[in-house]
Enzyme design. Structure first.
Site, PDB file in Angstrom:
ATOM      1  N   CYS A 197     -19.206 -16.601  65.397  1.00 35.00           N
ATOM      2  CA  CYS A 197     -19.224 -18.022  65.016  1.00 35.00           C
ATOM      3  C   CYS A 197     -18.253 -18.315  63.868  1.00 35.00           C
ATOM      4  O   CYS A 197     -17.553 -19.325  63.889  1.00 35.00           O
ATOM      5  CB  CYS A 197     -20.649 -18.428  64.629  1.00 35.00           C
ATOM      6  SG  CYS A 197     -20.777 -20.009  63.827  1.00 35.00           S
ATOM      7  N   THR A 200     -19.312 -22.898  59.057  1.00 33.63           N
ATOM      8  CA  THR A 200     -20.236 -23.956  59.485  1.00 33.63           C
ATOM      9  C   THR A 200     -20.982 -23.491  60.741  1.00 33.63           C
ATOM     10  O   THR A 200     -20.369 -23.021  61.697  1.00 33.63           O
ATOM     11  CB  THR A 200     -19.462 -25.257  59.840  1.00 33.63           C
ATOM     12  OG1 THR A 200     -18.550 -25.516  58.804  1.00 33.63           O
ATOM     13  CG2 THR A 200     -20.411 -26.419  60.035  1.00 33.63           C
ATOM     14  N   SER A 237     -18.127 -23.328  68.009  1.00 36.86           N
ATOM     15  CA  SER A 237     -17.951 -21.935  67.577  1.00 36.86           C
ATOM     16  C   SER A 237     -19.081 -21.023  68.054  1.00 36.86           C
ATOM     17  O   SER A 237     -19.089 -19.828  67.758  1.00 36.86           O
ATOM     18  CB  SER A 237     -17.868 -21.879  66.053  1.00 36.86           C
ATOM     19  OG  SER A 237     -19.120 -22.200  65.496  1.00 36.86           O
ATOM     20  N   ASP A 287     -22.158 -13.415  53.537  1.00 34.26           N
ATOM     21  CA  ASP A 287     -21.375 -12.210  53.865  1.00 34.26           C
ATOM     22  C   ASP A 287     -22.063 -10.923  53.390  1.00 34.26           C
ATOM     23  O   ASP A 287     -21.521  -9.829  53.551  1.00 34.26           O
ATOM     24  CB  ASP A 287     -19.938 -12.330  53.347  1.00 34.26           C
ATOM     25  CG  ASP A 287     -19.882 -12.495  51.845  1.00 34.26           C
ATOM     26  OD1 ASP A 287     -20.933 -12.365  51.180  1.00 34.26           O
ATOM     27  OD2 ASP A 287     -18.774 -12.748  51.324  1.00 34.26           O
ATOM     28  N   GLY A 321     -25.448 -20.061  60.033  1.00 32.46           N
ATOM     29  CA  GLY A 321     -26.891 -19.903  59.868  1.00 32.46           C
ATOM     30  C   GLY A 321     -27.649 -20.334  61.125  1.00 32.46           C
ATOM     31  O   GLY A 321     -28.599 -19.675  61.548  1.00 32.46           O
ATOM     32  N   ASP A 322     -27.212 -21.452  61.714  1.00 32.56           N
ATOM     33  CA  ASP A 322     -27.872 -21.930  62.942  1.00 32.56           C
ATOM     34  C   ASP A 322     -27.681 -20.923  64.075  1.00 32.56           C
ATOM     35  O   ASP A 322     -28.603 -20.648  64.849  1.00 32.56           O
ATOM     36  CB  ASP A 322     -27.298 -23.291  63.367  1.00 32.56           C
ATOM     37  CG  ASP A 322     -27.679 -24.400  62.397  1.00 32.56           C
ATOM     38  OD1 ASP A 322     -28.712 -24.259  61.717  1.00 32.56           O
ATOM     39  OD2 ASP A 322     -26.943 -25.393  62.316  1.00 32.56           O
ATOM     40  N   LYS A 327     -28.939 -29.579  62.891  1.00 30.33           N
ATOM     41  CA  LYS A 327     -29.398 -28.185  63.034  1.00 30.33           C
ATOM     42  C   LYS A 327     -30.144 -27.946  64.344  1.00 30.33           C
ATOM     43  O   LYS A 327     -30.009 -26.892  64.955  1.00 30.33           O
ATOM     44  CB  LYS A 327     -30.277 -27.793  61.838  1.00 30.33           C
ATOM     45  CG  LYS A 327     -29.513 -27.762  60.518  1.00 30.33           C
ATOM     46  CD  LYS A 327     -30.345 -27.262  59.377  1.00 30.33           C
ATOM     47  CE  LYS A 327     -30.512 -25.766  59.402  1.00 30.33           C
ATOM     48  NZ  LYS A 327     -29.261 -25.025  59.188  1.00 30.33           N
ATOM     49  N   LEU A 375     -28.071 -13.971  54.245  1.00 32.91           N
ATOM     50  CA  LEU A 375     -27.431 -13.703  52.959  1.00 32.91           C
ATOM     51  C   LEU A 375     -25.917 -13.837  53.024  1.00 32.91           C
ATOM     52  O   LEU A 375     -25.199 -13.123  52.326  1.00 32.91           O
ATOM     53  CB  LEU A 375     -27.821 -12.280  52.513  1.00 32.91           C
ATOM     54  CG  LEU A 375     -29.327 -12.046  52.329  1.00 32.91           C
ATOM     55  CD1 LEU A 375     -29.653 -10.564  52.238  1.00 32.91           C
ATOM     56  CD2 LEU A 375     -29.813 -12.783  51.091  1.00 32.91           C
TER      57      LEU A 375
HETATM   58  N1  LIG Z   1     -17.920 -13.755  56.331  1.00 33.61           N
HETATM   59  C1  LIG Z   1     -18.784 -13.402  57.283  1.00 33.61           C
HETATM   60  N2  LIG Z   1     -18.461 -12.440  58.177  1.00 33.61           N
HETATM   61  C2  LIG Z   1     -19.306 -12.085  59.159  1.00 33.61           C
HETATM   62  N3  LIG Z   1     -20.537 -12.619  59.311  1.00 33.61           N
HETATM   63  C3  LIG Z   1     -20.909 -13.585  58.458  1.00 33.61           C
HETATM   64  C4  LIG Z   1     -20.061 -14.027  57.401  1.00 33.61           C
HETATM   65  N4  LIG Z   1     -20.711 -15.000  56.725  1.00 33.61           N
HETATM   66  C5  LIG Z   1     -21.916 -15.145  57.321  1.00 33.61           C
HETATM   67  N5  LIG Z   1     -22.028 -14.289  58.356  1.00 33.61           N
HETATM   68  C6  LIG Z   1     -23.202 -14.113  59.214  1.00 33.61           C
HETATM   69  O1  LIG Z   1     -23.841 -15.352  59.373  1.00 33.61           O
HETATM   70  C7  LIG Z   1     -25.189 -15.233  58.938  1.00 33.61           C
HETATM   71  C8  LIG Z   1     -25.645 -16.564  58.433  1.00 33.61           C
HETATM   72  O2  LIG Z   1     -24.800 -16.999  57.413  1.00 33.61           O
HETATM   73  P1  LIG Z   1     -25.417 -17.593  56.048  1.00 33.61           P
HETATM   74  O3  LIG Z   1     -24.291 -18.075  55.211  1.00 33.61           O
HETATM   75  O4  LIG Z   1     -26.308 -16.567  55.462  1.00 33.61           O
HETATM   76  O5  LIG Z   1     -26.319 -18.786  56.603  1.00 33.61           O
HETATM   77  P2  LIG Z   1     -26.270 -20.340  56.224  1.00 33.61           P
HETATM   78  O6  LIG Z   1     -25.177 -20.910  57.059  1.00 33.61           O
HETATM   79  O7  LIG Z   1     -27.637 -20.829  56.595  1.00 33.61           O
HETATM   80  O8  LIG Z   1     -25.986 -20.420  54.752  1.00 33.61           O
HETATM   81  C9  LIG Z   1     -25.193 -14.106  57.943  1.00 33.61           C
HETATM   82  O9  LIG Z   1     -26.473 -13.509  57.821  1.00 33.61           O
HETATM   83  C10 LIG Z   1     -24.186 -13.155  58.572  1.00 33.61           C
HETATM   84  O10 LIG Z   1     -24.786 -12.365  59.573  1.00 33.61           O
END
Ligand SMILES: Nc1ncnc2c1ncn2[C@@H]1O[C@H](COP(=O)(O)OP(=O)(O)O)[C@@H](O)[C@H]1O
Ligand SMILES: [Mg+2]
Length: 379
Positions: A356, A322, A365, A295, A325-326, A110, A293
């Site tokens: 990403c 993947t 990415s 999607d 979040g980072d 991370k 959060l």
């Molecule tokens: N399917 C998606 N389409 C577009 N943006 C996404 C999607 N999934 C996640 N994101 C973006 O990535 C951010 C981080 O993803 P998330 O899954 O919440 O974090 P983590 O990887 O820590 O679980 C989300 O707040 C959102 O802005």
């Protein structure tokens, strides 16, 4: 998952005001504002001449690196990992040897991911971390270097291997992971050296995660707080209670919904439940919580204020989440150190994370600044 949605604003704008200073942030942060380009489509970091009001901006050992930045940098203190991916039909049984369909080793962790992200977004970024004296260490060093990260504070330790993870990707979509903490979790000096603390104190913003010992994070966060440098703690990494001693020096805690649930012991399926879990974080000593959060987007909670919500910026195709979040946390930190408003920070981060998820891998990415700004400008 409970149904809630965050409304999607299409507007990306640059406020001409200096953004309000987040809780606990010093004047140092306030004056780290932007030179707004006459062409408002571009971020322009503050020029060196404009930083004269800042205390010491020159890093003490900047002589090590002739290209040291003049803007107060993003400093990421954290983990660097070699992720060993093996693609298998199923897990081996006890005593069994099986062949993988494919295998690949990629740089990750991370800390390293977030550092590369900051740098790819064209913000001067230092990585403070440890690798072993082995091939994985070289792989990570090259990846960070390739991403443009300043490596003056990346240490090679002889007493532990580079942190690595074996990621077993199974045909049914299940992933099983084994992590070797190695140099991420071991061989840190009991007292972090003055040189490392100096780069932290001269940072514009500090980004931490939970893949190195809490004791290191505590010392770093404390040094940052003493110097008035804001600290963001990404809650990802070890699944252990957060020490209050750490939280009290953190300006923004950033969990995803499951990390928020684990940290608080509360459910986080609906927005209402998330708000209640965030209140628990306030009780634990942190004043701002940036919740990712998936999607469903993201939200920044500030104690005593209405939450700032941000929907996802939808991706035409979602290939691999993947590193989303980072990317999100690092991009948020970059926008914040550039004195963007909270809503602008959220939107910038959502755009970076949206790019990403459209590309495979974590480090490969991570988008550059131009593509994020292009996405924000697109209708
Ligand atoms: N399917 C998606 N389409 C577009 N943006 C996404 C999607 N999934 C996640 N994101 C973006 O990535 C951010 C981080 O993803 P998330 O899954 O919440 O974090 P983590 O990887 O820590 O679980 C989300 O707040 C959102 O802005
Ligand atoms: Mg997620």
């Amino acid at each position: 998952m409970g149904a809630f949605s965050l409304s999607q604003s299409k507007q990306w704008h640059y406020s001409s005001q200096i953004a309000p200073i987040p809780n606990n942030l010093s004047i140092k942060q306030e004056i780290r504002n932007f030179n707004f380009n006459p062409n408002p489509n571009q971020f322009i970091p503050i020029s060196p001449q404009k930083t004269t009001r800042l205390p010491s901006l020159t890093l003490t050992n900047s002589s090590k690196n002739p290209n040291s930045p003049t803007s107060p940098p993003l400093v990421v203190v954290g983990s660097a990992n070699a992720d060993i991916y093996v693609e298998i039909d199923r897990l081996p049984k006890e005593g069994e040897t099986i062949s993988a369909k494919s295998g690949e080793t990629l740089a990750g962790g991370k800390g390293a991911n977030q550092a590369v992200c900051g740098s790819k977004l064209s913000y001067p970024t230092y990585f403070v971390g440890q690798v072993g004296e082995d091939a994985h260490g070289k792989l990570i060093t090259e990846a960070l270097k390739g991403g443009g990260v300043y490596l003056d504070y990346l240490r090679n330790v002889s007493g532990a291997p580079t942190g690595h993870a074996v990621v077993m990707l199974q045909s049914d979509g299940q992933n099983s992971i084994i992590i070797v903490g190695g140099a991420n979790m071991n061989c840190w000096p009991q007292k972090i050296c003055d040189e490392d603390l100096e780069v932290v104190k001269n940072a514009g913003i500090v980004l931490l995660q939970r893949e190195i010992p809490d004791s290191v994070n505590i010392q770093v966060a404390k040094a940052a707080r003493t110097a008035g440098v804001p600290v963001i703690l990404d809650a990802g990494g070890m699944d252990a209670p957060l020490p209050r001693e750490l939280l009290k020096f953190v300006d923004i805690l950033s969990p995803n919904e499951s990390e928020l649930s684990r940290l608080t012991g509360m459910r986080t399926e609906t927005f209402e439940q998330i708000s209640q879990a965030v209140s628990k974080c306030y009780e634990m000593g942190v004043k701002q919580v940036l919740v990712k959060l998936g999607d469903k987007g993201s939200a920044l909670f500030v104690e005593g204020e209405e939450p700032f919500k941000q929907a996802i910026i939808s991706a035409p195709k979602v290939l691999d989440t993947t590193g989303a979040g980072d990317t999100f946390t690092a991009a948020f930190a970059v926008a914040l150190v550039e004195s963007k408003s909270k809503q602008e920070c959220l939107k910038f981060a959502a755009a970076a994370a949206s790019l990403c998820v459209q590309v495979k891998g974590a480090i490969p990415s991570m988008p550059n600044r131009e593509s994020v700004l292009n996405l924000l400008q697109s209708p």
